[in-house]
Design an enzyme around this catalytic site. Sequence first.
Site, PDB file in Angstrom:
ATOM      1  N   GLY A  62       9.969 -13.675   5.557  1.00 33.35           N
ATOM      2  CA  GLY A  62      11.031 -12.510   5.698  1.00 33.35           C
ATOM      3  C   GLY A  62      10.938 -12.215   4.107  1.00 33.35           C
ATOM      4  N   GLY A  77      -8.907  21.319  -0.871  1.00 36.88           N
ATOM      5  CA  GLY A  77      -7.651  21.006  -0.657  1.00 36.88           C
ATOM      6  C   GLY A  77      -7.116  20.276  -1.605  1.00 36.88           C
TER       7      GLY A  77
END
Length: 517
Positions: free
Chosen positions: A169, A403
Amino acid sequence: MAALRAQRERLHAEITAGGEAAVERQHRAGKRTARERLAALLDEGSFTELGMFRRHRAHGLGLEASRPATDGVVTGSGTIDGRVVFVYAQDFTVFGGSLGETHAAKIHRVMDLALSTGAPLIGINDSGGARIQEGVQALDGYGGIFARNVRASGVIPQISVVLGPSAGGAAYSPALTDFTFVVRGVSQMYLTGPDVIEAVSGERVTHEALGGADVHAARTGLASFLHEDEDSCLADVRYLVSLLPSNNLDPAPAGPSRGAAHDVRPGLADLVPVEPSRPYDMRAVIAEILDDDDEMEVHESWAPNVLCVLGRLDGATVGVVANQPQALAGVLDAEAAQKAARFVRFCDAFGIPLLTLVDVPGFLPGTSQEHGGVIRHGAKLLYAYCEATVPRVQVVLRKSYGGAHIVMDSRSIGADLSFAWPTNEIAVMGAEAAVNVVHRRKLAAVTDRGEDPAALRERLVAEYADQLTHPYFAAERGLVDDVIDPAETRAVVARAFATLRDKRAVPVARKHGNVPL
């Protein structure tokens, strides 16, 4: 009172000295202690410690027999160049820096103080992860850290410095903060360690190969800055703080004016080849535009086909996004789009103006990119620019096709000012590719007759370029504000940002947008 003072000083000395054997082990591993790191990071004598005497209150599995002060993390505040920052440094000499209830509560406290006072937060991570003996309380402590990371995001700068393991974690907090520093051979981040991986899958991998500094700097993009040693790492943390505002309401600290508005740099014209396919180093262009020796590149080793640089222009902090023709010809791909999008959002959150330097042939073609979600990842960059309300200036140096032209902060998606060099080619695609598409039947007919199509193709390419990609085509249609002399780029950009300094944007009434994550 004299006896009480002596007792306090004795306790203070014992705690700050740490366990002699544990400190020696830390030094043998080539690592500084938590307090030594804070001393190197902060201005001399500025550190004020909070929670020095705190101890854990857990019972069971032998924990009650060992209750060292600080509980494995040193927390408090100090200054960097006279500016207040809040800090915590995990102490690997105490319980391996593992996080328990008290350890987490100390970190929570400095995070809350940093947010409430509007000061940057710097966390030095060196931890084996959750303290297994404390069970779910350790997990709850991590949850509190993550929630505060998110609450502070975009309000105060958050910096993680990983100077040891950051396992389980513990790895998520660096992933949530704005910038992460790592040191080669020292830093490690992973959710599941090598032992567990081998037990579950049979795969054998070292700590370094699994989550070492090079892995996160070059492959995952989790590490913003890679260093060879702790000294240079902590020095760069100080430098980064000097470029950033303390919070989203304050301006970044400004240096003295450098006279950029009238600074002509003739060398710029020689740095960029006229031929659109010839590579060059965009870093040299950025160095000429920004103030001398006042820049810091983010994610240098990851997605090198786009550059993200923090620096100063005429003393003021700016963020630069630029295509890098030296890597993949400067095309945009999925990783480059993610890298640039996160940088644009950071700059926008903290009021840092954005300069975009364009030399892009398009998006990287191929099934691996399409299947890897290049549309979705490219949309992240598009979204980031469209949402940004800070002053935005675009400069097209050479080519800008398809693009990718739109995505690289074109006028159509909200760039405030757009400039182009006389070498610019702004089009749906290059002349050669366009002719192959538009005139393929005409070229095929010539070939079928047994004639050489080369001469016809050359004429058609010249015709297309003359009509649609000449340097003034976009300017004539208002899509570029001016075609400028390359030598005057630094001056033009400096004046543009000065003009936009008081830009105001009215936000749309909504809770928040839905970023294409």
